[in-house]
Write a protein that holds these residues in place. Structure first.
Motif, PDB file in Angstrom:
ATOM      1  N   SER A 126      -1.044  19.759  14.808  1.00 42.38           N
ATOM      2  CA  SER A 126      -0.531  19.791  13.613  1.00 42.38           C
ATOM      3  C   SER A 126      -1.154  18.586  12.673  1.00 42.38           C
ATOM      4  CB  SER A 126       1.074  19.335  13.702  1.00 42.38           C
ATOM      5  OG  SER A 126       1.312  18.086  14.446  1.00 42.38           O
ATOM      6  N   SER A 127      -2.447  17.959  13.162  1.00 38.00           N
ATOM      7  CA  SER A 127      -2.727  17.007  12.499  1.00 38.00           C
ATOM      8  C   SER A 127      -3.752  17.204  11.335  1.00 38.00           C
ATOM      9  CB  SER A 127      -3.673  16.027  13.550  1.00 38.00           C
ATOM     10  OG  SER A 127      -4.734  16.601  14.058  1.00 38.00           O
ATOM     11  N   ILE A 128      -3.814  16.486  10.215  1.00 37.00           N
ATOM     12  CA  ILE A 128      -5.014  16.330   9.155  1.00 37.00           C
ATOM     13  C   ILE A 128      -5.048  14.826   9.081  1.00 37.00           C
ATOM     14  CG2 ILE A 128      -5.438  17.006   6.697  1.00 37.00           C
ATOM     15  CD1 ILE A 128      -5.179  19.485   8.444  1.00 37.00           C
ATOM     16  N   TYR A 129      -6.230  14.352   9.357  1.00 45.27           N
ATOM     17  CA  TYR A 129      -6.629  13.065   9.246  1.00 45.27           C
ATOM     18  C   TYR A 129      -6.183  12.560   7.777  1.00 45.27           C
ATOM     19  CZ  TYR A 129      -8.927   8.433   9.256  1.00 45.27           C
ATOM     20  OH  TYR A 129      -8.992   7.096   8.965  1.00 45.27           O
ATOM     21  N   GLY A 130      -5.175  11.557   7.618  1.00 46.17           N
ATOM     22  CA  GLY A 130      -5.107  10.796   6.223  1.00 46.17           C
ATOM     23  C   GLY A 130      -3.750  11.499   5.757  1.00 46.17           C
ATOM     24  N   ASN A 131      -3.342  12.660   6.375  1.00 44.16           N
ATOM     25  CA  ASN A 131      -1.951  13.374   5.741  1.00 44.16           C
ATOM     26  C   ASN A 131      -1.034  12.770   6.752  1.00 44.16           C
ATOM     27  OD1 ASN A 131      -0.102  14.977   5.309  1.00 44.16           O
ATOM     28  ND2 ASN A 131      -1.294  16.891   4.664  1.00 44.16           N
ATOM     29  N   ALA A 132       0.018  12.115   6.762  1.00 44.27           N
ATOM     30  CA  ALA A 132       0.838  11.456   7.493  1.00 44.27           C
ATOM     31  C   ALA A 132       1.813  12.574   7.965  1.00 44.27           C
ATOM     32  CB  ALA A 132       1.651  10.307   6.718  1.00 44.27           C
ATOM     33  N   MET A 159       3.971  21.099  23.109  1.00 45.35           N
ATOM     34  CA  MET A 159       3.824  19.798  22.383  1.00 45.35           C
ATOM     35  C   MET A 159       2.911  19.769  21.484  1.00 45.35           C
ATOM     36  SD  MET A 159       1.015  17.453  25.007  1.00 45.35           S
ATOM     37  CE  MET A 159      -0.836  18.096  25.163  1.00 45.35           C
ATOM     38  N   THR A 160       3.227  18.877  20.547  1.00 45.93           N
ATOM     39  CA  THR A 160       2.448  18.667  19.179  1.00 45.93           C
ATOM     40  C   THR A 160       2.633  17.146  18.758  1.00 45.93           C
ATOM     41  OG1 THR A 160       2.285  19.481  17.037  1.00 45.93           O
ATOM     42  CG2 THR A 160       4.546  19.325  17.639  1.00 45.93           C
ATOM     43  N   HIS A 161       2.214  16.634  17.743  1.00 44.35           N
ATOM     44  CA  HIS A 161       2.459  15.330  17.216  1.00 44.35           C
ATOM     45  C   HIS A 161       3.474  15.125  16.458  1.00 44.35           C
ATOM     46  CE1 HIS A 161       1.461  11.233  16.246  1.00 44.35           C
ATOM     47  NE2 HIS A 161       1.384  11.534  14.896  1.00 44.35           N
ATOM     48  N   HIS A 162       3.779  15.908  15.406  1.00 45.17           N
ATOM     49  CA  HIS A 162       4.678  15.483  14.273  1.00 45.17           C
ATOM     50  C   HIS A 162       5.982  16.040  14.689  1.00 45.17           C
ATOM     51  CE1 HIS A 162       0.945  15.174  11.743  1.00 45.17           C
ATOM     52  NE2 HIS A 162       1.650  14.379  11.390  1.00 45.17           N
ATOM     53  N   HIS A 163       7.136  15.272  14.098  1.00 41.20           N
ATOM     54  CA  HIS A 163       8.553  15.682  14.564  1.00 41.20           C
ATOM     55  C   HIS A 163       8.804  16.964  13.498  1.00 41.20           C
ATOM     56  CE1 HIS A 163       8.670  12.911  11.183  1.00 41.20           C
ATOM     57  NE2 HIS A 163       9.924  12.990  10.771  1.00 41.20           N
ATOM     58  N   LEU A 174       7.139  17.458   9.563  1.00 43.35           N
ATOM     59  CA  LEU A 174       6.242  18.538   9.507  1.00 43.35           C
ATOM     60  C   LEU A 174       6.610  19.584   8.325  1.00 43.35           C
ATOM     61  CD1 LEU A 174       3.217  19.407  10.293  1.00 43.35           C
ATOM     62  CD2 LEU A 174       4.593  21.266  11.908  1.00 43.35           C
ATOM     63  N   PRO A 175       5.933  19.638   7.235  1.00 40.65           N
ATOM     64  CA  PRO A 175       6.420  20.560   6.134  1.00 40.65           C
ATOM     65  C   PRO A 175       6.570  21.991   6.574  1.00 40.65           C
ATOM     66  CG  PRO A 175       4.488  19.391   5.458  1.00 40.65           C
ATOM     67  CD  PRO A 175       4.475  19.170   6.950  1.00 40.65           C
ATOM     68  N   GLN A 176       6.117  22.524   7.519  1.00 37.30           N
ATOM     69  CA  GLN A 176       6.154  23.832   8.005  1.00 37.30           C
ATOM     70  C   GLN A 176       6.896  23.993   8.996  1.00 37.30           C
ATOM     71  OE1 GLN A 176       2.966  22.474   7.685  1.00 37.30           O
ATOM     72  NE2 GLN A 176       2.922  23.000   5.430  1.00 37.30           N
ATOM     73  N   SER A 177       7.998  23.102   9.354  1.00 37.67           N
ATOM     74  CA  SER A 177       8.809  22.904  10.646  1.00 37.67           C
ATOM     75  C   SER A 177       9.477  24.146  10.767  1.00 37.67           C
ATOM     76  CB  SER A 177       9.852  21.773  10.421  1.00 37.67           C
ATOM     77  OG  SER A 177       8.932  20.700  10.716  1.00 37.67           O
ATOM     78  N   ASP A 178      10.002  24.667   9.479  1.00 31.80           N
ATOM     79  CA  ASP A 178      11.119  25.942   9.685  1.00 31.80           C
ATOM     80  C   ASP A 178      10.198  27.149  10.239  1.00 31.80           C
ATOM     81  OD1 ASP A 178      13.148  24.410   8.706  1.00 31.80           O
ATOM     82  OD2 ASP A 178      13.188  25.243   6.664  1.00 31.80           O
TER      83      ASP A 178
END
Length: 268
Positions: A126-132, A159-163, A174-178
């Motif tokens: 779920s990572s984009i460097y610089g996008n918290a 497993m992923t990084h963002h809550h 994560l904006p796309q959590s839903d």
């Protein structure tokens, strides 16, 4: 099976001279390896570990040499135990591919599936460097849907990084959590594991156990108005999969929580 989850090391062999208050805070932080050593030592003393998961932000700013160092570090610590990682917003994909995987640098999402005896491990980037806050595009969701549909003979540990829960922490999920939950709820998911907040959290979404592990570096405590109180904070979680059931068996803190610095994040 016993699983150790670690996250958010924010490791750097040498922290850069500070150009803002956040970087100044990092220079006051004790080396994360001190607490990584303590966490692993304590976890090993509690149980035999069959699998190690690291849920992102391995490094502070994605240097190739830091990935190389961490890879060798974990090989020494766990010479016969699988160590699986996913990437966070402080990780740089190209440098990770080169330094950790010893592969050709690429900006592609780092997704993989590992078959275990009783389940599949899905690592989802779920990572984009610089996008918290992180980001996943339609192609990512399509990949996940397709892979889950073709791996239905065993449950999936995801497993992923963002809550993935709104309001879980002061920072946004994560904006796309839903959309992600809509996909996961249609399948047999043992549990969802993540990091990013540096703060332990447990919930059940639908029928899916959900766990966020403590980080291994610092914890930011929101004081409002953009002001964040940073403290030294490191911990880990242990889980067990037994008879098809997933449960957390321990969550431990290995730091004193000393104050590092208060930072106005609006100025960083």
């Amino acid at each position: 099976m016993k699983i150790l989850q670690l996250s958010d090391l924010h490791y750097r062999s040498q922290y850069l001279p500070a150009t803002n208050a956040y970087q100044e805070m990092l220079t006051k932080m004790e080396n994360p390896l001190i607490y990584l050593d303590l966490a692993i030592e304590k976890a090993k003393s509690m149980t035999a570990i069959d699998l190690v998961l690291i849920t992102g932000d391995l490094t502070e700013d994605g240097e190739v040499c830091d990935y190389r160092f961490l890879r060798e570090y974990f090989i020494r610590q766990f010479p016969t135990t699988p160590v699986m990682v996913t990437l966070g917003n402080h990780d740089i994909k190209e440098n990770f591919y080169q330094g950790w995987l010893k592969n050709v640098p690429t900006s592609n999402y780092y997704n993989f599936i590992c078959e275990m005896a009783d389940f599949y491990l899905f690592s989802f980037d779920s990572s984009i460097y610089g996008n918290a806050d992180g980001f996943i595009d339609k192609n990512q969701l399509n990949w996940l849907e397709e892979m889950l549909a073709t791996h239905q003979d065993k449950p999936v540990l995801f497993m992923t990084h963002h809550h993935l829960i709104q309001g879980q922490y002061a920072t946004a999920n994560l904006p796309q959590s839903d959309q992600l939950w809509q996909v996961l709820k249609r399948h047999n998911i043992l549990a969802v594991l993540n990091g990013h907040t540096h703060c332990h959290y447990q919930a059940t979404i639908g029928e899916i156990p959900y766990y966020t592990v403590d980080g291994l570096s610092f914890l930011g405590q929101d004081e409002g108005g953009g002001l964040v109180r940073f403290v030294q904070h490191a911990g880990f979680s242990l889980y067990e999969i037994k008879a098809g059931q997933f449960q957390e068996i321990a969550t431990e803190i290995v730091t004193s929580g000393k104050l590092l610095q208060k930072v106005d994040m609006r100025l960083c």
